[in-house]
Each structure stands twice: as C-alpha cells, then as structure tokens.
Design a protein around this motif. Structure first.
Motif, PDB file in Angstrom:
ATOM      1  N   GLY A  70       0.802  -1.228   0.000  1.00 54.87           N
ATOM      2  CA  GLY A  70       0.000   0.000   0.000  1.00 54.87           C
ATOM      3  C   GLY A  70       0.833   1.274   0.000  1.00 54.87           C
ATOM      4  O   GLY A  70       0.277   2.377  -0.079  1.00 54.87           O
ATOM      5  N   VAL A  71       2.183   1.174   0.061  1.00 55.36           N
ATOM      6  CA  VAL A  71       2.980   2.405   0.178  1.00 55.36           C
ATOM      7  C   VAL A  71       2.962   3.230  -1.113  1.00 55.36           C
ATOM      8  O   VAL A  71       3.073   4.463  -1.054  1.00 55.36           O
ATOM      9  N   SER A  72       2.830   2.595  -2.275  1.00 53.67           N
ATOM     10  CA  SER A  72       2.772   3.371  -3.523  1.00 53.67           C
ATOM     11  C   SER A  72       1.540   4.283  -3.498  1.00 53.67           C
ATOM     12  O   SER A  72       1.622   5.472  -3.836  1.00 53.67           O
ATOM     13  N   HIS A  73       0.411   3.713  -3.083  1.00 48.64           N
ATOM     14  CA  HIS A  73      -0.814   4.508  -3.005  1.00 48.64           C
ATOM     15  C   HIS A  73      -0.716   5.541  -1.882  1.00 48.64           C
ATOM     16  O   HIS A  73      -1.166   6.689  -2.028  1.00 48.64           O
ATOM     17  N   LEU A  74      -0.108   5.170  -0.763  1.00 48.89           N
ATOM     18  CA  LEU A  74       0.067   6.118   0.341  1.00 48.89           C
ATOM     19  C   LEU A  74       0.924   7.300  -0.111  1.00 48.89           C
ATOM     20  O   LEU A  74       0.651   8.462   0.224  1.00 48.89           O
ATOM     21  N   LEU A  75       1.970   7.003  -0.889  1.00 51.64           N
ATOM     22  CA  LEU A  75       2.811   8.083  -1.404  1.00 51.64           C
ATOM     23  C   LEU A  75       2.048   8.988  -2.359  1.00 51.64           C
ATOM     24  O   LEU A  75       2.329  10.186  -2.442  1.00 51.64           O
ATOM     25  N   GLU A  76       1.092   8.416  -3.086  1.00 51.05           N
ATOM     26  CA  GLU A  76       0.252   9.249  -3.963  1.00 51.05           C
ATOM     27  C   GLU A  76      -0.390  10.367  -3.137  1.00 51.05           C
ATOM     28  O   GLU A  76      -0.455  11.515  -3.564  1.00 51.05           O
ATOM     29  N   HIS A  77      -0.856  10.015  -1.935  1.00 50.41           N
ATOM     30  CA  HIS A  77      -1.435  11.037  -1.050  1.00 50.41           C
ATOM     31  C   HIS A  77      -0.356  11.997  -0.547  1.00 50.41           C
ATOM     32  O   HIS A  77      -0.542  13.218  -0.528  1.00 50.41           O
ATOM     33  N   MET A  78       0.798  11.422  -0.162  1.00 52.96           N
ATOM     34  CA  MET A  78       1.822  12.236   0.498  1.00 52.96           C
ATOM     35  C   MET A  78       2.467  13.251  -0.439  1.00 52.96           C
ATOM     36  O   MET A  78       2.981  14.281   0.019  1.00 52.96           O
ATOM     37  N   LEU A  79       2.467  12.985  -1.743  1.00 53.59           N
ATOM     38  CA  LEU A  79       3.111  13.922  -2.667  1.00 53.59           C
ATOM     39  C   LEU A  79       2.334  15.233  -2.810  1.00 53.59           C
ATOM     40  O   LEU A  79       2.798  16.163  -3.476  1.00 53.59           O
ATOM     41  N   PHE A  80       1.160  15.289  -2.193  1.00 51.13           N
ATOM     42  CA  PHE A  80       0.415  16.549  -2.186  1.00 51.13           C
ATOM     43  C   PHE A  80       0.569  17.280  -0.860  1.00 51.13           C
ATOM     44  O   PHE A  80      -0.100  18.272  -0.621  1.00 51.13           O
ATOM     45  N   LYS A  81       1.465  16.780   0.001  1.00 52.35           N
ATOM     46  CA  LYS A  81       1.639  17.394   1.318  1.00 52.35           C
ATOM     47  C   LYS A  81       2.717  18.463   1.346  1.00 52.35           C
ATOM     48  O   LYS A  81       2.993  19.037   2.384  1.00 52.35           O
ATOM     49  N   GLY A  82       3.381  18.675   0.207  1.00 50.88           N
ATOM     50  CA  GLY A  82       4.315  19.787   0.138  1.00 50.88           C
ATOM     51  C   GLY A  82       5.772  19.395   0.205  1.00 50.88           C
ATOM     52  O   GLY A  82       6.139  18.220   0.202  1.00 50.88           O
ATOM     53  N   THR A  83       6.600  20.448   0.273  1.00 44.96           N
ATOM     54  CA  THR A  83       8.054  20.276   0.243  1.00 44.96           C
ATOM     55  C   THR A  83       8.658  21.125   1.365  1.00 44.96           C
ATOM     56  O   THR A  83       7.964  21.517   2.297  1.00 44.96           O
ATOM     57  N   LYS A  84       9.945  21.421   1.238  1.00 45.45           N
ATOM     58  CA  LYS A  84      10.584  22.271   2.250  1.00 45.45           C
ATOM     59  C   LYS A  84      10.135  23.727   2.125  1.00 45.45           C
ATOM     60  O   LYS A  84      10.318  24.515   3.045  1.00 45.45           O
ATOM     61  N   THR A  85       9.554  24.075   0.969  1.00 43.37           N
ATOM     62  CA  THR A  85       9.094  25.456   0.774  1.00 43.37           C
ATOM     63  C   THR A  85       7.607  25.569   0.459  1.00 43.37           C
ATOM     64  O   THR A  85       7.012  26.623   0.651  1.00 43.37           O
ATOM     65  N   ILE A  86       7.006  24.497  -0.031  1.00 41.88           N
ATOM     66  CA  ILE A  86       5.569  24.497  -0.358  1.00 41.88           C
ATOM     67  C   ILE A  86       4.827  23.757   0.759  1.00 41.88           C
ATOM     68  O   ILE A  86       5.235  22.672   1.175  1.00 41.88           O
ATOM     69  N   GLY A  87       3.743  24.370   1.230  1.00 45.48           N
ATOM     70  CA  GLY A  87       2.946  23.708   2.258  1.00 45.48           C
ATOM     71  C   GLY A  87       3.410  23.995   3.672  1.00 45.48           C
ATOM     72  O   GLY A  87       2.955  23.344   4.613  1.00 45.48           O
ATOM     73  N   THR A  88       4.306  24.950   3.817  1.00 49.13           N
ATOM     74  CA  THR A  88       4.816  25.257   5.157  1.00 49.13           C
ATOM     75  C   THR A  88       5.122  26.748   5.282  1.00 49.13           C
ATOM     76  O   THR A  88       5.488  27.407   4.303  1.00 49.13           O
ATOM     77  N   LEU A 188       7.173  23.399  -9.734  1.00 50.11           N
ATOM     78  CA  LEU A 188       6.443  22.683  -8.682  1.00 50.11           C
ATOM     79  C   LEU A 188       6.738  21.186  -8.712  1.00 50.11           C
ATOM     80  O   LEU A 188       6.924  20.547  -7.659  1.00 50.11           O
ATOM     81  N   GLU A 189       6.773  20.589  -9.902  1.00 46.27           N
ATOM     82  CA  GLU A 189       6.955  19.140  -9.977  1.00 46.27           C
ATOM     83  C   GLU A 189       8.391  18.721  -9.660  1.00 46.27           C
ATOM     84  O   GLU A 189       8.613  17.696  -9.014  1.00 46.27           O
ATOM     85  N   SER A 190       9.369  19.508 -10.116  1.00 48.15           N
ATOM     86  CA  SER A 190      10.759  19.156  -9.780  1.00 48.15           C
ATOM     87  C   SER A 190      11.009  19.355  -8.293  1.00 48.15           C
ATOM     88  O   SER A 190      11.767  18.599  -7.677  1.00 48.15           O
ATOM     89  N   ASP A 191      10.324  20.334  -7.713  1.00 45.09           N
ATOM     90  CA  ASP A 191      10.499  20.591  -6.274  1.00 45.09           C
ATOM     91  C   ASP A 191       9.979  19.423  -5.449  1.00 45.09           C
ATOM     92  O   ASP A 191      10.610  19.002  -4.479  1.00 45.09           O
ATOM     93  N   ARG A 192       8.830  18.860  -5.845  1.00 43.67           N
ATOM     94  CA  ARG A 192       8.323  17.769  -5.008  1.00 43.67           C
ATOM     95  C   ARG A 192       9.058  16.457  -5.269  1.00 43.67           C
ATOM     96  O   ARG A 192       8.997  15.546  -4.463  1.00 43.67           O
ATOM     97  N   LEU A 193       9.793  16.379  -6.380  1.00 45.73           N
ATOM     98  CA  LEU A 193      10.661  15.221  -6.574  1.00 45.73           C
ATOM     99  C   LEU A 193      11.936  15.349  -5.736  1.00 45.73           C
ATOM    100  O   LEU A 193      12.436  14.376  -5.175  1.00 45.73           O
ATOM    101  N   GLU A 194      12.443  16.565  -5.638  1.00 45.20           N
ATOM    102  CA  GLU A 194      13.733  16.786  -4.985  1.00 45.20           C
ATOM    103  C   GLU A 194      13.603  17.061  -3.488  1.00 45.20           C
ATOM    104  O   GLU A 194      14.472  16.650  -2.703  1.00 45.20           O
ATOM    105  N   ASN A 195      12.533  17.730  -3.086  1.00 48.52           N
ATOM    106  CA  ASN A 195      12.451  18.210  -1.699  1.00 48.52           C
ATOM    107  C   ASN A 195      11.180  17.761  -0.980  1.00 48.52           C
ATOM    108  O   ASN A 195      10.651  18.476  -0.125  1.00 48.52           O
ATOM    109  N   LEU A 196      10.672  16.600  -1.332  1.00 49.17           N
ATOM    110  CA  LEU A 196       9.424  16.121  -0.728  1.00 49.17           C
ATOM    111  C   LEU A 196       9.550  16.025   0.791  1.00 49.17           C
ATOM    112  O   LEU A 196      10.559  15.554   1.319  1.00 49.17           O
ATOM    113  N   VAL A 197       8.507  16.454   1.489  1.00 45.49           N
ATOM    114  CA  VAL A 197       8.436  16.327   2.947  1.00 45.49           C
ATOM    115  C   VAL A 197       7.165  15.547   3.286  1.00 45.49           C
ATOM    116  O   VAL A 197       6.065  15.945   2.892  1.00 45.49           O
TER     117      VAL A 197
END
Length: 506
Positions: A70-88, A188-197
C-alpha cells in the motif's frame, strides 16, 4: 468515407497524421533523456492555448513487499503534502516536531505488535496513550502547515484535472494548465521530486485506512477484486491490493515510506509527457533547468517473484451483505508476449458492444451483465470476466453462460464479420482516447513507462488487426481452461438472506 475524413481532420488538429491508404497513425512526439535519466516527451498541439502533463513512475503496488503493501498509493497522497518550501510557513520549526512524532510512532508500533501477540498481550492503555501524544504534537505542527498549497497554486493559475492515481504497475500525477504556466509546472513538480516532505504522515495514513474500509472492505467490487487476486496470485506482487493490507497500513512508518520513495521514485524511473500548445525545445530547456538538478539514483530492484503454473480451479466464496457478483480470472502472459493481441481480441469479441457474444447470450436474455478484459500488465497477469446477475438469476447461471461462450470460441472459428468489427472497435477506442491532450499524454506515458517505447500503443493496434480466427481458437484453448481459472463470488450472509430476521433460512 465521411466518418474517416472527419476522424482524420480531428486528429490533424491534434498534430496527428493518418495515412489515408494504410490507416497508419503517426505522432510527432519528440523525446529527450536528461542527464539523470529522466525521460521528457513532448507532442505539440497548437489548437488551443493549453497543455496537459503527466509524470508517470514505473512503480506500483507490484513493486512493494509484505510489511509495506500500500505504500505506492500512500505516497500518492503524500506527494500533495508539500516540500521544504511548499505547504509550510516554517519548515525548520517543523523538523524537530516530525522527529518527535517519528519516535512516538516507533513506540506505538512496538506496542501494536505486542498487542497482536497472545503470548505478550498487555492492556492497550500504553498504545492509546502514545496515539494521544502523537495527536498533540501534530496539533502543534499544524500552526506551520499551509493546507493544500500545491493545489492552490495550480488552481490559482487556471489548472484543471489536477489529480494522481496508483495502480498495480504504475503511479501517475497529472494536470492541465494554460500555456503560460509551463515553467510553473516545471518548478512545482521538480520541487516535489527533490524536496518532498512527508508531513502530516500519520494523519494521512489514517485517511488511507478509511479509504480502504470504504472502497475495499465495504464495497462488493473492491472485496471481490481483492479476494480474486489473493487467490489467483500466490507469489507475485499482484497478490495484494493496491491500497494495501490493513495490518501493513496500521504499522508502516514514515521512515519506511521515505525509503521506498528514495528507492523507487528516481528520475530514471520517471517519464514526463507534455502535450499541447508548447514548443518542444522550450520544454526541453526548462526540463534541463528544473528536473536535471534532481539527483540521479540507482535503478529500483527488479521484481523477480513469479507464480508457479496453476494446477486446478480455485474458488473463493465471499460472504457479504450485497447482491451476488462474481469475478473470474485466467492466468495469461505479460505485456509484450506474442499471444497478447489474440487475448485482447477474445475479450473484444466476447463483450465489445451490443452485438458481442456475452450481450447476445446473457444481457438480451435478461440474465445479467458480463464483461471481459485482458492483460497488458508488466508481469504475468489475468484475463478477467466480471458477472452480475439480474433479479433472481444466480452467479452460477451466468458462469455457465460465460463458459459456454468460451467453449464456442475453442471449437468454432469466429466469423469474418466479428473480426472486422473487433478491428473497427480497436480503431474507435484508440481514436477516442486520443481526442484530448490529456488522453494522448496518458497513452504516451503508459507505453513509454511500461515498455520503454512510446510507440508501443500504436504497434499493439497493428498487432490486434492481424489477429486471425485460428489465433483466437488457439489462445482460448491454451489459456481459458478450468484448471487455469480462479473464481471469486459473493453470497449473502445468512443474516442478509433472512432479511435481518434471526433464524430464517433461505
């Protein structure tokens, strides 16, 4: 001819060329591989000032393992939670709070493991106390969290169709945007690949567990799908559901999910497709600027487990307060196998439209509905038939009707008219999927990700058109046998059968 010309005109507006003499479809897709291995594919379509994008990772539930299903699907949710600069509003202040949550979660997991062991079981007060402590720290962290900032950035820029999905074989993230937002998407997309939180991890894990209860445990379709796969695939990663087993979701940690992300979501395992009013050279230049800085990583470990040959029918009875349904699955080869096209043709002849064999034999006689589908999976998969009886008819009746039609395929060649109809349906289905930027992006991304060649979906169309009546008889006899099939079916619980009145037997 008029229809063909209309189709050609529609496709030309999408930058698609159709050779009138052969019906061959040509797409001017341009491809570039970045220094870190990420593939960028572009199809220009200047019909409207918009573009659609998809980033597909060649990672799905089949890449997981017991303990972290289930972690692939869980990560689908988590990738919308932001990065070190987005969502915080203050990532530095969040860091110690997340470390505290991780420590408490490790203790909570240890308590949960003890509670599940009858030799070690104690009272649950320690477990619930830790859960309360986590909730308190999460509450403190909330002051720094900017809810849905990624979604907001896209929506404020005119984005539409923003979403993501996870399957057995892949995970994809997609959005459509106005043409002047190309660099915003890259950033936005490169940021969440590189700096996902993975912030708000444990509360989001609770959301996913609730999704599992809703869409699998309490949904007849989800319950049957899970039961069929678990019985049919004993060794491969198709054994577990995409959403994962509940026991794994209850215990998987943020650190485990982060490790899975670092292992499987590398740039070299990703394909980005842009279709629309863009300039390919500009797309490649911006991709170099933003995506190339994402560090390259080793390729994910290969999935090597395979199921042994099935040696007898498997049947699974699912008791549920729901109307009867059944799923039937036969083991078939993975995508790229020479028999794949003939098996797809079988599915089309059985249930493709109102003149199909299932429709004539089952639907028109008001027995119920039956639909067939075939394969296309990364690893050996299934030819599936779903059946839903009407009224007082039973799944057993529909099973017999389905098997009768399959036996006909084994002994009587299909007609020339059925083959021609199947070929027309192949064209119609392909063209419908290519009528939008989004549909084209999905086709290209899926082919490139699974097979390594974006042309594959066009080549498979040509293979389907070459299928003969003899091919259909051969694969029906080889794969659609009793000893190679698994059946999962719903029967109502005794309580449901009695209408909720205790003691009544049907």
């Amino acid at each position: 001819m008029r229809t063909f010309l209309s189709v050609c005109l529609a496709l030309l507006l999408l930058g698609i060329t159709v050779q009138a003499a052969t019906g061959e479809i040509q797409l001017d897709v341009k491809k570039k591989v970045l220094s870190n291995g990420m593939r960028i594919l572009v199809l220009e379509n200047h019909a409207a000032p918009v573009f659609s994008t998809i980033i597909r990772f060649n990672t799905g539930s089949v890449d997981e393992e017991p303990g972290i299903t289930g972690v692939s699907h869980l990560l689908e949710h988590m990738l919308f939670k932001g990065t070190k600069t987005i969502g915080t509003s203050n990532y530095a202040a969040e860091v110690p709070l997340m470390k505290k949550i991780d420590s408490l979660a490790a203790l909570m997991k240890a308590e949960l493991v003890k509670l599940a062991d009858p030799l070690k079981a104690t009272d649950s007060s320690r477990y619930f106390g830790l859960k309360k402590e986590i909730a308190e720290v999460q509450s403190i962290q909330k002051q720094y969290v900017i809810k849905d900032e990624l979604w907001g950035a896209y929506l404020a820029s005119g984005g539409s169709g923003l979403n993501a999905s996870t399957g057995n074989d892949g995970t994809q993230y997609y959005v459509s945007l106005p043409k002047n937002c190309l660099e915003l998407w890259m950033y936005l997309e490169s940021d969440r690949l590189e700096n996902l939180v993975l912030r708000e991890f444990y509360s989001e894990r609770d959301v996913v567990m609730e999704e599992r209860r809703l869409r699998t445990e309490n949904d007849p379709f989800g319950k049957l799908d899970e039961s069929l796969s678990a019985a049919m695939f004993w060794a491969s990663g198709y054994h577990w559901p995409v959403v994962g087993w509940m026991s794994d979701l209850m215990t998987v940690s943020r650190e485990q999910v982060e490790e899975y992300f670092r292992t499987h979501y590398s740039p070299a395992n990703a394909v980005a497709v842009v279709v629309g009013d863009v300039n390919a050279e500009e797309v490649f230049a911006l991709a170099d600027k933003y995506f190339s800085k994402v560090p390259s990583l080793p390729a994910p470990p290969p999935v090597v487990s395979r199921d042994a040959d099935q040696s007898g029918e498997r049947r699974v009875e699912v008791e549920m307060d729901a109307n009867p349904q059944a799923f039937i699955g036969w083991n078939i080869p993975q995508i790229g196998h020479p028999d794949g096209a003939a098996l797809e043709a079988v599915a089309s002849i059985l249930s493709g439209g109102r003149t199909s064999r299932f429709y004539k034999a089952i639907r028109e006689k008001k027995l119920g509905n039956a639909n067939a589908s075939a394969g296309g999976s990364r690893f050996p998969g299934a030819f599936n038939v779903t059946i839903t009886p009407f009224g007082n008819h039973t799944t057993a009746e529909l099973e017999e009707a389905v098997y009768a039609e399959i036996e006909r395929l084994k002994t009587e060649p299909v007609s020339t008219w059925e083959l021609e109809k199947m070929r027309n349906q192949v064209d119609a289905s392909l063209i419908r999927s290519m009528e939008s930027n989004n549909g084209l992006a999905f086709r290209i991304a899926s082919s490139e990700s699974i097979t390594g060649d974006w042309h594959y979906f066009l080549q498979s169309r040509e293979e389907l058109k070459k299928v003969t009546a003899e091919d259909i008889m051969r694969v029906a006899n080889q794969y659609l046998t009793k000893s190679n099939r698994t059946v999962a079916f719903i029967t109502k619980t005794p309580k449901a059968q009695s209408g909720g009145r205790p003691g009544k037997q049907s």
